[in-house]
Each structure stands twice: as structure tokens, then as C-alpha cells.
Scaffold this motif. Sequence first.
Motif, PDB file in Angstrom:
ATOM      1  N   MET A  33      17.630 -12.246  -5.802  1.00  0.00           N
ATOM      2  CA  MET A  33      18.885 -11.728  -6.313  1.00  0.00           C
ATOM      3  C   MET A  33      18.886 -10.214  -6.116  1.00  0.00           C
ATOM      4  N   ASP A  34      19.951  -9.728  -5.529  1.00  0.00           N
ATOM      5  CA  ASP A  34      20.008  -8.284  -5.299  1.00  0.00           C
ATOM      6  C   ASP A  34      20.429  -7.565  -6.584  1.00  0.00           C
ATOM      7  N   PRO A  35      20.155  -6.268  -6.674  1.00  0.00           N
ATOM      8  CA  PRO A  35      20.452  -5.519  -7.906  1.00  0.00           C
ATOM      9  C   PRO A  35      21.915  -5.577  -8.330  1.00  0.00           C
TER      10      PRO A  35
ATOM     11  N   ALA B 297      14.353   0.017 -14.143  1.00  0.00           N
ATOM     12  CA  ALA B 297      12.953   0.348 -13.849  1.00  0.00           C
ATOM     13  C   ALA B 297      12.429  -0.385 -12.613  1.00  0.00           C
ATOM     14  N   GLY B 298      13.213  -1.332 -12.092  1.00  0.00           N
ATOM     15  CA  GLY B 298      12.773  -2.087 -10.925  1.00  0.00           C
ATOM     16  C   GLY B 298      11.860  -3.247 -11.240  1.00  0.00           C
ATOM     17  N   THR B 299      11.761  -3.628 -12.509  1.00  0.00           N
ATOM     18  CA  THR B 299      10.863  -4.718 -12.909  1.00  0.00           C
ATOM     19  C   THR B 299      11.617  -5.971 -13.355  1.00  0.00           C
ATOM     20  N   TYR B 300      12.918  -5.998 -13.124  1.00  0.00           N
ATOM     21  CA  TYR B 300      13.766  -7.108 -13.591  1.00  0.00           C
ATOM     22  C   TYR B 300      13.291  -8.459 -13.070  1.00  0.00           C
ATOM     23  N   TRP B 301      12.776  -8.504 -11.877  1.00  0.00           N
ATOM     24  CA  TRP B 301      12.454  -9.750 -11.205  1.00  0.00           C
ATOM     25  C   TRP B 301      11.056 -10.269 -11.512  1.00  0.00           C
ATOM     26  N   THR B 302      10.340  -9.610 -12.415  1.00  0.00           N
ATOM     27  CA  THR B 302       8.976 -10.041 -12.719  1.00  0.00           C
ATOM     28  C   THR B 302       8.811 -10.278 -14.218  1.00  0.00           C
ATOM     29  N   SER B 303       7.915 -11.183 -14.542  1.00  0.00           N
ATOM     30  CA  SER B 303       7.631 -11.529 -15.929  1.00  0.00           C
ATOM     31  C   SER B 303       7.020 -10.342 -16.669  1.00  0.00           C
ATOM     32  N   ILE B 304       7.468 -10.133 -17.894  1.00  0.00           N
ATOM     33  CA  ILE B 304       6.884  -9.058 -18.704  1.00  0.00           C
ATOM     34  C   ILE B 304       5.497  -9.434 -19.192  1.00  0.00           C
ATOM     35  N   GLU B 305       5.162 -10.711 -19.102  1.00  0.00           N
ATOM     36  CA  GLU B 305       3.851 -11.168 -19.566  1.00  0.00           C
ATOM     37  C   GLU B 305       2.809 -11.156 -18.458  1.00  0.00           C
TER      38      GLU B 305
ATOM     39  N   THR C 239       8.632 -16.340 -16.901  1.00  0.00           N
ATOM     40  CA  THR C 239       8.816 -17.507 -16.048  1.00  0.00           C
ATOM     41  C   THR C 239       9.112 -18.704 -16.940  1.00  0.00           C
ATOM     42  N   VAL C 240       9.560 -19.785 -16.365  1.00  0.00           N
ATOM     43  CA  VAL C 240       9.860 -20.991 -17.136  1.00  0.00           C
ATOM     44  C   VAL C 240       8.608 -21.470 -17.868  1.00  0.00           C
ATOM     45  N   ASP C 241       7.476 -21.530 -17.167  1.00  0.00           N
ATOM     46  CA  ASP C 241       6.228 -21.998 -17.793  1.00  0.00           C
ATOM     47  C   ASP C 241       5.842 -21.112 -18.982  1.00  0.00           C
ATOM     48  N   GLU C 242       5.955 -19.809 -18.818  1.00  0.00           N
ATOM     49  CA  GLU C 242       5.607 -18.886 -19.906  1.00  0.00           C
ATOM     50  C   GLU C 242       6.555 -19.077 -21.093  1.00  0.00           C
TER      51      GLU C 242
ATOM     52  N   GLY D  99       3.613 -10.577 -14.869  1.00  0.00           N
ATOM     53  CA  GLY D  99       3.958  -9.870 -13.652  1.00  0.00           C
ATOM     54  C   GLY D  99       4.324 -10.795 -12.500  1.00  0.00           C
ATOM     55  N   LEU D 100       4.304 -12.107 -12.762  1.00  0.00           N
ATOM     56  CA  LEU D 100       4.696 -13.073 -11.734  1.00  0.00           C
ATOM     57  C   LEU D 100       6.201 -12.980 -11.493  1.00  0.00           C
ATOM     58  N   PRO D 101       6.630 -13.332 -10.290  1.00  0.00           N
ATOM     59  CA  PRO D 101       8.064 -13.293 -10.001  1.00  0.00           C
ATOM     60  C   PRO D 101       8.839 -14.308 -10.845  1.00  0.00           C
ATOM     61  N   ILE D 102      10.027 -13.907 -11.276  1.00  0.00           N
ATOM     62  CA  ILE D 102      10.955 -14.818 -11.945  1.00  0.00           C
ATOM     63  C   ILE D 102      11.936 -15.265 -10.868  1.00  0.00           C
TER      64      ILE D 102
END
Length: 117
Positions: A1-3, A78-86, A105-108, A88-91
Motif C-alpha cells: 500500500m502506498d503512503p 515515521a515510515g513504520t506504518y507497514w511493520t508490526s510495532i511488536e 500482524t494477524v498472528d500477533e 517489526g514484521l511486515p503487516i
Amino acid sequence: MDPERAKERIAAERERVTELLRTAVGARRDDNAAEQDAGDDDADGAQPLEHREVDSAVVRSLQLRLEALSRADERLAAGTYWTSIESGLPIPDERLEIDPAADLTVDEAERHEHHDY
């Protein structure tokens, strides 16, 4: 997904939740007015209390959702929207499309749900 798409999804969700919040607050106001109009006739005193508690829970849930959307805006900036806060894996984009405030992520998220009692 683009910004730009992410910004659109966050803004659309914020608009939807804000409208729901307005509606919930208005309903609470209407309920309070109806209770006052009804007076103390043989009404069940627990019923208005239950409605207030439900209304308060709905309003709080919507407020929390708005806070989550604000955090999503911050992650986007911050450019971190696409990664898990827990982890760092991609969402995945599909998840962010459905829930623009997703920060796990869904699993998290499922693991967290099972630990919230």
C-alpha cells in the motif's frame, strides 16, 4: 500500500469513527433527556443505569479507536506504518486495507486477544 492510499484509508476510518462517536454522544444525550422527561414513574431504575454504562462503553471504544488512528498517522509519518510495532514484521496490505489502524500482524493480534481477559 502506498503512503497516499494509507493516508486515505486512515482519514476515511477517522471520519467513520468520528461520525459514530457523534451519533453515540447524541444518543446518550437523547437517552438522558428521555429519562428526565419520564420522571420517577414506576420505571425500572436499573434500566437507565445499564443504558448509560453501555453508552459509556461504546463512546470509550470509539475514543480508543480514534487514538489508534492517530498512532497510525504517526507511524505513517515515521515510515513504520507497514511493520508490526511488536516484531517489526511486515503487516500485509490486505490487513491495512481492512484495518488502517492495525499495528500488529494477524498472528500477533490473535495472541494478544487470547491474553486479554
